[in-house]
Design a protein around this motif. Structure first.
Motif, PDB file in Angstrom:
ATOM      1  N   HIS A 324       0.825  -1.207   0.000  1.00  0.00           N
ATOM      2  CA  HIS A 324       0.000   0.000   0.000  1.00  0.00           C
ATOM      3  C   HIS A 324       0.860   1.258   0.000  1.00  0.00           C
ATOM      4  O   HIS A 324       0.597   2.211  -0.744  1.00  0.00           O
ATOM      5  CB  HIS A 324      -0.927   0.001   1.216  1.00  0.00           C
ATOM      6  N   ARG A 325       1.896   1.256   0.815  1.00  0.00           N
ATOM      7  CA  ARG A 325       2.765   2.431   0.874  1.00  0.00           C
ATOM      8  C   ARG A 325       3.453   2.647  -0.481  1.00  0.00           C
ATOM      9  O   ARG A 325       3.621   3.779  -0.937  1.00  0.00           O
ATOM     10  CB  ARG A 325       3.801   2.261   1.987  1.00  0.00           C
ATOM     11  N   GLN A 326       3.838   1.578  -1.143  1.00  0.00           N
ATOM     12  CA  GLN A 326       4.467   1.709  -2.455  1.00  0.00           C
ATOM     13  C   GLN A 326       3.500   2.274  -3.488  1.00  0.00           C
ATOM     14  O   GLN A 326       3.897   3.053  -4.354  1.00  0.00           O
ATOM     15  CB  GLN A 326       5.008   0.347  -2.897  1.00  0.00           C
ATOM     16  N   MET A 327       2.242   1.898  -3.418  1.00  0.00           N
ATOM     17  CA  MET A 327       1.262   2.466  -4.340  1.00  0.00           C
ATOM     18  C   MET A 327       1.085   3.965  -4.088  1.00  0.00           C
ATOM     19  O   MET A 327       0.887   4.752  -5.032  1.00  0.00           O
ATOM     20  CB  MET A 327      -0.084   1.745  -4.217  1.00  0.00           C
ATOM     21  N   LEU A 328       1.186   4.386  -2.832  1.00  0.00           N
ATOM     22  CA  LEU A 328       1.118   5.806  -2.519  1.00  0.00           C
ATOM     23  C   LEU A 328       2.343   6.540  -3.062  1.00  0.00           C
ATOM     24  O   LEU A 328       2.244   7.689  -3.517  1.00  0.00           O
ATOM     25  CB  LEU A 328       0.999   6.015  -1.011  1.00  0.00           C
ATOM     26  N   MET A 329       3.501   5.903  -2.998  1.00  0.00           N
ATOM     27  CA  MET A 329       4.703   6.489  -3.601  1.00  0.00           C
ATOM     28  C   MET A 329       4.471   6.755  -5.087  1.00  0.00           C
ATOM     29  O   MET A 329       4.797   7.831  -5.608  1.00  0.00           O
ATOM     30  CB  MET A 329       5.895   5.535  -3.450  1.00  0.00           C
ATOM     31  N   LEU A 330       3.924   5.758  -5.771  1.00  0.00           N
ATOM     32  CA  LEU A 330       3.688   5.900  -7.201  1.00  0.00           C
ATOM     33  C   LEU A 330       2.628   6.960  -7.489  1.00  0.00           C
ATOM     34  O   LEU A 330       2.719   7.688  -8.491  1.00  0.00           O
ATOM     35  CB  LEU A 330       3.290   4.553  -7.800  1.00  0.00           C
ATOM     36  N   ASP A 331       1.631   7.047  -6.642  1.00  0.00           N
ATOM     37  CA  ASP A 331       0.611   8.077  -6.799  1.00  0.00           C
ATOM     38  C   ASP A 331       1.257   9.454  -6.752  1.00  0.00           C
ATOM     39  O   ASP A 331       0.977  10.325  -7.596  1.00  0.00           O
ATOM     40  CB  ASP A 331      -0.434   7.926  -5.699  1.00  0.00           C
ATOM     41  N   TYR A 332       2.135   9.655  -5.792  1.00  0.00           N
ATOM     42  CA  TYR A 332       2.816  10.948  -5.678  1.00  0.00           C
ATOM     43  C   TYR A 332       3.743  11.194  -6.867  1.00  0.00           C
ATOM     44  O   TYR A 332       3.708  12.264  -7.500  1.00  0.00           O
ATOM     45  CB  TYR A 332       3.618  11.023  -4.375  1.00  0.00           C
ATOM     46  N   LEU A 333       4.578  10.236  -7.204  1.00  0.00           N
ATOM     47  CA  LEU A 333       5.544  10.443  -8.283  1.00  0.00           C
ATOM     48  C   LEU A 333       4.849  10.620  -9.633  1.00  0.00           C
ATOM     49  O   LEU A 333       5.346  11.354 -10.493  1.00  0.00           O
ATOM     50  CB  LEU A 333       6.530   9.273  -8.329  1.00  0.00           C
ATOM     51  N   LEU A 369      -4.612   3.729  -7.372  1.00  0.00           N
ATOM     52  CA  LEU A 369      -3.645   4.571  -6.679  1.00  0.00           C
ATOM     53  C   LEU A 369      -2.400   4.830  -7.516  1.00  0.00           C
ATOM     54  O   LEU A 369      -1.930   5.958  -7.622  1.00  0.00           O
ATOM     55  CB  LEU A 369      -3.221   3.925  -5.356  1.00  0.00           C
ATOM     56  N   ALA A 370      -1.860   3.758  -8.111  1.00  0.00           N
ATOM     57  CA  ALA A 370      -0.551   3.860  -8.762  1.00  0.00           C
ATOM     58  C   ALA A 370      -0.625   4.255 -10.229  1.00  0.00           C
ATOM     59  O   ALA A 370       0.407   4.421 -10.869  1.00  0.00           O
ATOM     60  CB  ALA A 370       0.198   2.534  -8.615  1.00  0.00           C
ATOM     61  N   HIS A 371      -1.825   4.370 -10.779  1.00  0.00           N
ATOM     62  CA  HIS A 371      -2.019   4.819 -12.169  1.00  0.00           C
ATOM     63  C   HIS A 371      -1.391   3.867 -13.185  1.00  0.00           C
ATOM     64  O   HIS A 371      -0.907   4.301 -14.241  1.00  0.00           O
ATOM     65  CB  HIS A 371      -1.460   6.227 -12.362  1.00  0.00           C
ATOM     66  N   ALA A 372      -1.414   2.577 -12.885  1.00  0.00           N
ATOM     67  CA  ALA A 372      -0.847   1.597 -13.810  1.00  0.00           C
ATOM     68  C   ALA A 372      -1.662   1.557 -15.092  1.00  0.00           C
ATOM     69  O   ALA A 372      -2.885   1.431 -15.066  1.00  0.00           O
ATOM     70  CB  ALA A 372      -0.812   0.214 -13.161  1.00  0.00           C
ATOM     71  N   GLU A 373      -0.970   1.652 -16.223  1.00  0.00           N
ATOM     72  CA  GLU A 373      -1.622   1.570 -17.527  1.00  0.00           C
ATOM     73  C   GLU A 373      -1.712   0.132 -18.024  1.00  0.00           C
ATOM     74  O   GLU A 373      -2.523  -0.186 -18.890  1.00  0.00           O
ATOM     75  CB  GLU A 373      -0.843   2.415 -18.537  1.00  0.00           C
ATOM     76  N   ARG A 374      -0.823  -0.707 -17.502  1.00  0.00           N
ATOM     77  CA  ARG A 374      -0.864  -2.138 -17.793  1.00  0.00           C
ATOM     78  C   ARG A 374      -0.638  -2.886 -16.487  1.00  0.00           C
ATOM     79  O   ARG A 374      -0.002  -2.374 -15.564  1.00  0.00           O
ATOM     80  CB  ARG A 374       0.236  -2.541 -18.801  1.00  0.00           C
ATOM     81  N   ILE A 375      -1.147  -4.111 -16.443  1.00  0.00           N
ATOM     82  CA  ILE A 375      -0.965  -4.980 -15.283  1.00  0.00           C
ATOM     83  C   ILE A 375      -0.233  -6.236 -15.737  1.00  0.00           C
ATOM     84  O   ILE A 375      -0.650  -6.896 -16.698  1.00  0.00           O
ATOM     85  CB  ILE A 375      -2.314  -5.366 -14.651  1.00  0.00           C
ATOM     86  N   GLY A 376       0.846  -6.551 -15.048  1.00  0.00           N
ATOM     87  CA  GLY A 376       1.562  -7.784 -15.333  1.00  0.00           C
ATOM     88  C   GLY A 376       0.991  -8.932 -14.539  1.00  0.00           C
ATOM     89  O   GLY A 376       0.864  -8.852 -13.311  1.00  0.00           O
ATOM     90  N   HIS A 377       0.591  -9.988 -15.198  1.00  0.00           N
ATOM     91  CA  HIS A 377       0.059 -11.225 -14.622  1.00  0.00           C
ATOM     92  C   HIS A 377      -1.431 -11.109 -14.309  1.00  0.00           C
ATOM     93  O   HIS A 377      -2.262 -11.695 -14.981  1.00  0.00           O
ATOM     94  CB  HIS A 377       0.844 -11.665 -13.390  1.00  0.00           C
ATOM     95  N   GLY A 378      -1.799 -10.383 -13.247  1.00  0.00           N
ATOM     96  CA  GLY A 378      -3.217 -10.226 -12.917  1.00  0.00           C
ATOM     97  C   GLY A 378      -3.932 -11.540 -12.651  1.00  0.00           C
ATOM     98  O   GLY A 378      -5.138 -11.653 -12.895  1.00  0.00           O
ATOM     99  N   VAL A 379      -3.221 -12.507 -12.112  1.00  0.00           N
ATOM    100  CA  VAL A 379      -3.778 -13.861 -11.967  1.00  0.00           C
ATOM    101  C   VAL A 379      -4.883 -13.929 -10.928  1.00  0.00           C
ATOM    102  O   VAL A 379      -5.838 -14.690 -11.074  1.00  0.00           O
ATOM    103  CB  VAL A 379      -2.647 -14.859 -11.628  1.00  0.00           C
ATOM    104  N   ASP A 380      -4.797 -13.121  -9.878  1.00  0.00           N
ATOM    105  CA  ASP A 380      -5.766 -13.269  -8.777  1.00  0.00           C
ATOM    106  C   ASP A 380      -6.989 -12.369  -8.928  1.00  0.00           C
ATOM    107  O   ASP A 380      -7.667 -12.057  -7.956  1.00  0.00           O
ATOM    108  CB  ASP A 380      -5.079 -13.030  -7.428  1.00  0.00           C
ATOM    109  N   ILE A 381      -7.305 -11.973 -10.154  1.00  0.00           N
ATOM    110  CA  ILE A 381      -8.389 -11.018 -10.386  1.00  0.00           C
ATOM    111  C   ILE A 381      -9.700 -11.454  -9.739  1.00  0.00           C
ATOM    112  O   ILE A 381     -10.426 -10.631  -9.168  1.00  0.00           O
ATOM    113  CB  ILE A 381      -8.605 -10.789 -11.906  1.00  0.00           C
ATOM    114  N   MET A 382     -10.024 -12.739  -9.764  1.00  0.00           N
ATOM    115  CA  MET A 382     -11.316 -13.172  -9.236  1.00  0.00           C
ATOM    116  C   MET A 382     -11.312 -13.308  -7.714  1.00  0.00           C
ATOM    117  O   MET A 382     -12.357 -13.531  -7.104  1.00  0.00           O
ATOM    118  CB  MET A 382     -11.748 -14.493  -9.887  1.00  0.00           C
TER     119      MET A 382
END
Length: 537
Positions: A324-333, A369-382
């Motif tokens: 979660h903290r890393q996603m906040l870092m990306l949100d800020y950057l 939060l992190a504004h990802a334009e692509r997701i790598g893997h995404g296996v646990d979506i369900m």
């Protein structure tokens, strides 16, 4: 719920019939579809067919994991390294002989790596140690453990990045790929040391506002102050310049090996390469922030670096506790560097690997939060909270999923029917196939296309749409060739009056293509399909 599953089944049936949005089929494409269908009766024939088929881009590949073990052995010999026959790993020598050519002097119990060329058992052991070849899980040591352990065993080598780029580009060229986004980690240690000395900001965590994890020290004001402190260090600018030189030197070495720009240039020269700065996520926050900041800055000044990604096992303790903290870092950057692209490993998890709560929010936070334009893997979506709403959000926002079938199999044990690829496709979430770590997995992109076609009953049109999707969601500069994102029915007006993929576009179309790296590669893909489909028997 029942209505959803009925709709899901109907969409799956349509997709299996090859009815996603595509340009109007031509006689050549129909012939290719028939040839594909006939080849599908034999996995070997299908592999041959797909090896020649244009595939666009591989958007998810780690450079160190893409190199085959045999290459590492040759490089280690050139670097005069030693090998530990017990741990089957490379070690540094303790000196060199005075005789010429100099030979490595190894510590007790270790041998020169060159010994493996005369010792088949050692050679096989090193190849198996550096890859998934022949691996059989044992109690307490899974495919996940073997996969991630490989990277620590082939370390201590010198600089061979240019040679490795040549290897992956050459392999891509033989499979009719044209573009690679390669994850690598330019030098960052000195900047990390600066951030570690500064320390992480302190501040109260609001568990109500941040129910998914710790946010201490990650407010925009605190991160802005930390950024200013790191940027003020002369070390930062020195490292940034060093990283740019590393990338330029590696690219120059690759071009020299491939004789690019010369009459006898290798086919690999046609493969375009861009880089993603990969941040090691399983570390304390100051270190992660420093490396992330460095790569955001690098991507802002070096056009060959098109974005960033977070790597390392997503289930590791630090990866999970700091997520979660890393996603906040990306949100800020992202607010500071809005033009730098972000793709993230998210949802590379499976039930049982972490507690259920750990499966419930990673993909959502990566996009929200992190504004990802692509997701790598995404296996646990369900397993995510409210997965159907998340799927709709991914589809509506055109957030592409980088699908790595073999990697998900060997690391997570996730295969059909438990892989979410059909669910993503039914929900109209854009997807493209990629390799992840083709050297460690002993595969290539053709293998992934073959596997997808056989295990998920995909058609030629389905695979062609995925190849187009790969370039559509690349981080190449410039507008797309297509009028609407992920709708491969109409090109932009400037190129609408010339046959798609024509060798000589009109002057107006040529001007547009020259203004857009992305559209140029998309036009090239269409040209390759034109050639491929026209030359089928």
């Amino acid at each position: 719920m029942r209505t959803f599953f009925i709709r899901f089944a109907s969409l799956t049936s349509l997709l299996c019939l090859g009815l996603p949005a595509l340009t109007q089929t031509t006689p050549q494409e129909q012939r290719a579809a028939r040839a594909f269908h006939e080849a599908k009766a034999s996995p070997l024939e299908l592999h041959v067919f797909l090896s020649r088929m244009p595939k666009g881009a591989d958007l998810h590949m780690h450079l160190s994991g893409a190199v085959y073990a045999e290459t590492f052995i040759q490089d280690a010999i050139a670097d005069n390294l030693c090998a530990n026959p017990v741990t089957l790993s490379f070690t540094k020598n303790i000196g060199l002989t005075s005789s010429l050519p100099a030979q490595p002097i190894c510590a007790e119990g270790q041998v020169a790596v060159a010994t493996a060329l005369k010792d088949q058992k050692l050679y096989d052991g090193l190849v198996d140690s550096f890859s998934m070849r022949g691996f059989v899980p044992t109690p307490g040591f899974t495919g996940h453990d073997q996969f991630f352990a490989t990277f620590g065993r082939f370390g201590n080598m010198g600089d061979h990045i240019g040679e490795w780029l040549d290897e992956v580009a050459t392999r891509a060229a033989t499979q009719n790929e044209q573009y690679l986004e390669i994850m690598s980690s330019p030098s960052s240690w000195d900047v990390i040391q600066v951030a570690t000395q500064i320390g992480w900001p302190t501040g109260p965590s609001d568990p109500i506002a941040n129910p998914t994890g710790d946010a201490t020290g990650a407010s925009p004001a605190e991160l802005a102050h930390l950024r200013d402190q790191i940027l003020a260090s002369p070390v930062f600018r020195d490292t940034l310049a060093q990283d740019r030189k590393e990338i330029a030197d590696a690219s120059a070495t690759r071009n020299r090996i491939e004789r690019c720009g010369q009459p006898n240039a290798a086919p690999a020269c046609a493969v375009q390469i861009r880089f993603l700065g990969q941040v090691a996520r399983a570390f304390p926050p100051a270190r992660v922030f420093a490396q992330t900041l460095l790569y955001f800055e690098l991507a802002s000044v070096d056009p060959s670096v098109v974005g960033i990604n977070f790597v390392q096992p997503e289930d590791a303790y630090m990866s999970m506790s700091e997520y979660h903290r890393q996603m906040l870092m990306l949100d800020y950057l992202h607010s500071v560097y809005p033009k730098v692209h972000i793709t993230l490993h998210a949802g590379e998890l499976a039930p049982g690997l972490v507690p259920p709560a750990g499966l419930s929010f990673h993909i959502r936070e990566a996009v929200d939060l992190a504004h990802a334009e692509r997701i790598g893997h995404g296996v646990d979506i369900m397993q995510e909270n409210n997965p159907h709403a998340l799927l709709k959000q991914l589809a509506d926002h055109h957030t592409m999923i980088e699908i790595n079938l073999t990697s998900n199999d060997v690391i997570l044990g996730i295969t059909e029917p438990n892989h979410p690829l059909p669910i993503y496709r039914a929900a109209h979430v854009p997807v493209a196939l990629s390799t992840d770590d083709e050297g460690v997995s002993r595969i290539d992109l053709t293998n992934e296309y073959t596997r997808a076609a056989l295990e998920y009953n995909l058609t030629y049109a389905d695979l062609k749409a995925m190849a187009r999707t790969s370039l559509e969601h690349s981080f190449l500069t410039g507008p797309s060739l297509w009028q609407q994102q992920d709708n491969f029915t109409r090109v932009i007006p400037a190129c609408a009056t010339v046959p798609l993929g024509a060798e000589k576009p009109t002057e107006k179309c040529a001007v547009f293509l020259k203004s857009s790296d992305k559209a140029t590669q998309q036009w090239e893909l269409e040209h390759r399909y034109k050639v491929f489909e026209s030359n089928l028997p």
